[in-house]
Design an enzyme around this catalytic site. Structure first.
Site, PDB file in Angstrom:
ATOM      1  CG  ASP A 150      -8.854  -1.895  -0.697  1.00  0.00           C
ATOM      2  OD1 ASP A 150      -8.737  -2.463   0.091  1.00  0.00           O
ATOM      3  OD2 ASP A 150      -8.593  -0.634  -0.574  1.00  0.00           O
ATOM      4  CG  HIS A 171      -1.658   1.194   1.341  1.00  0.00           C
ATOM      5  ND1 HIS A 171      -3.055   0.945   1.572  1.00  0.00           N
ATOM      6  CD2 HIS A 171      -1.647   2.515   1.217  1.00  0.00           C
ATOM      7  CE1 HIS A 171      -3.676   2.110   1.772  1.00  0.00           C
ATOM      8  NE2 HIS A 171      -2.804   3.075   1.530  1.00  0.00           N
TER       9      HIS A 171
HETATM   10  O1  DOR Z   1      -9.665   2.398   2.392  1.00  0.00           O
HETATM   11  C1  DOR Z   1      -9.127   1.520   2.859  1.00  0.00           C
HETATM   12  N1  DOR Z   1      -9.578   0.596   3.974  1.00  0.00           N
HETATM   13  N2  DOR Z   1      -7.779   1.358   2.583  1.00  0.00           N
HETATM   14  C2  DOR Z   1      -7.263   0.552   3.421  1.00  0.00           C
HETATM   15  O2  DOR Z   1      -5.681   0.469   3.168  1.00  0.00           O
HETATM   16  C3  DOR Z   1      -7.624  -0.128   4.459  1.00  0.00           C
HETATM   17  C4  DOR Z   1      -8.948  -0.411   4.345  1.00  0.00           C
HETATM   18  C5  DOR Z   1      -9.667  -1.130   5.470  1.00  0.00           C
HETATM   19  O3  DOR Z   1      -8.931  -1.823   6.083  1.00  0.00           O
HETATM   20  O4  DOR Z   1     -10.509  -0.547   5.903  1.00  0.00           O
END
Ligand code: DOR
Length: 443
Positions: A306, A181
């Site tokens: 994601d 990331h």
């Molecule tokens: O928006 C995100 N949510 N980016 C991340 O890197 C982690 C993820 C999360 O686990 O909520």
């Protein structure tokens, strides 16, 4: 004597390495056993796939399923049910749970928890942390381990490898591709005053700006070159990173997400508020266009969702107290099929990005293509189906999607994992019998 199979999918149009073609698919003991006209063959079970398209099983290599510790948002049963309902046959799950997956025990615990509860096949990332670096080479080979994940910038959870010296040590340990990331922690901290005390979520991409992402990606590549380590840059969001990474394809593979390919600022923040908030952020149409160009040019290797569920209550907090992330594992296939229907990418490219791509970059054994000897994992889709994505369809515990109300053309109608149908026409079938994904040896 006529051949016999456990399962035959008859008359579908399959996306195979030899092209997209009408073919029967015979499966035995969970694997693909024959392709071609299987006219006289018998089978214990037959699926009539006339008029349907059979894709190699979609592998979503970036999901957050929140177990252990954050089960009020999601768990391995609900997350993998959402995957199966969305046409996804395998998932790679991220380490920012509670506790973080930073030890061999925590990894084994996830593998155990998934047994008998996961609807699809699965692997888990180990999180890199300052105190586990010397173990990463050994642990990345453990059963059910997808590899090592690094957060260069703070996001949800406490995992962080912010400085070059620590990152260089991580890259120096082990052999498999490291998933990263890329947001620069120092710049995030410097710019936080932009939103501290409250702001419109539209400012999220101003705080976590282009330079924040680009700087981290450039630092990563410089260190990966020195360590001669292959890396995978997760959820790339900027035109500048795509141009930079195009120059480093020998070392770096690239992921983009459906939401960065579909939504754009500022409209998404005006329409969805904090429900459009994720890290790295959704940016303006110039960047979205560059991501599509990266898909067209082959710079992009993989699409991952994601999937990062948070409850409505959590998302309803005023920005920036609201957590970053949105659901996605269930909507990846419908959204991307809709982009296929609109002519933005081909079905073959979609299969490359969601099956062959994941298999290639992570060294998955026995998955990623419709070929004899490979696992009988299929995402069966109806490219003529017109449907509307709704909150009520979402099986994720948090029960919402940023795409509620979106009409799409192309829909997953069956999900098969190693020859077992786990979803048909929107219903889960059979038992949750997902297994750990296997990886090639010596990597
Ligand atoms: O928006 C995100 N949510 N980016 C991340 O890197 C982690 C993820 C999360 O686990 O909520």
């Amino acid at each position: 004597m006529a051949q016999t199979f456990d399962l035959i999918l008859r008359g579908g149009t399959a996306v195979t390495p030899a092209g997209t073609q009408r073919t029967d698919i015979g499966c035995r003991a969970g694997r693909i056993a024959a392709l071609g006209d299987l006219g006289t063959a018998s089978a214990a079970e037959a699926i009539d796939a006339h008029g349907l398209t059979i894709l190699p099983g979609v592998i979503d290599t970036q999901v957050h399923f929140r177990e252990p510790g954050l089960e009020h948002k999601e768990d391995l049963a609900t997350g993998t049910a959402a995957a199966a309902l969305g046409g996804v046959t395998a998932v790679f799950e991220m380490p920012n749970t509670k506790p973080s997956t930073t030890t061999a025990e925590a990894l084994a615990d996830k593998v155990t928890r998934a047994k008998g509860r996961a609807w699809v096949d699965h692997a888990f990332f180990l999180g890199a942390a300052a105190d586990n670096i010397e173990h990463l080479a050994e642990w990345e080979r453990l059963p059910g381990c997808a590899g090592v994940k690094v957060f260069m910038g703070s996001s949800t959870g406490s995992l962080l490898v912010a400085d070059d010296a620590t990152l260089a040590r991580v890259l120096g340990q082990g052999f498999r591709r490291v998933a990263v990331h890329c947001e620069d922690e120092e710049r995030l901290a410097q710019r936080k005053s932009l939103i501290e005390g409250g702001a419109h979520p539209r400012r999220h991409p101003e705080w976590r700006d282009v330079e924040t992402a680009l700087r981290a990606t450039q630092r990563l590549i410089r260190l990966a070159e020195a360590a001669r380590r292959r890396v995978h840059v997760l959820h790339v969001t900027t035109a500048e990173e795509i141009a930079f990474l195009a120059e480093h394809k020998d070392l770096a593979t690239v992921e983009v997400t459906p939401q960065h390919l579909t939504l754009a600022a500022p409209e998404c923040y005006d329409d969805l508020g904090t429900y459009a908030q994720m890290n790295p952020p959704i940016r303006d149409a110039r960047h979205r266009q560059a991501l599509w160009q990266g898909v067209a040019d082959g710079v992009v290797d993989v699409i991952g969702s994601d999937h990062a569920p948070h409850t409505r209550e959590e998302k309803g907090k005023p920005y920036p107290q609201s957590p970053s992330g949105m659901t996605g594992v269930q909507t990846l296939v419908p959204l991307m099929l809709d982009h296929v229907s609109s002519g933005l990418l081909s079905l073959e490219r979609f299969a490359d990005l969601t099956s062959a791509g994941p298999a290639r970059i992570y060294g998955i054994a026995g998955k990623g293509r419709i070929a004899v000897g490979y696992d009988a994992d299929f995402t069966v889709v109806d490219m003529r189906a017109e449907r509307v994505i709704t909150h009520s369809w979402i099986a994720s515990r948090c029960g919402w999607t940023p795409f509620d109300g979106r009409r799409v053309v192309g829909w997953p109608v069956a999900t098969l994992v190693r020859g077992r149908t786990v979803m048909r026409d929107g219903q889960l079938l059979g038992a949750a019998a997902g297994k750990p994904v296997r990886f090639q040896e010596n990597r």
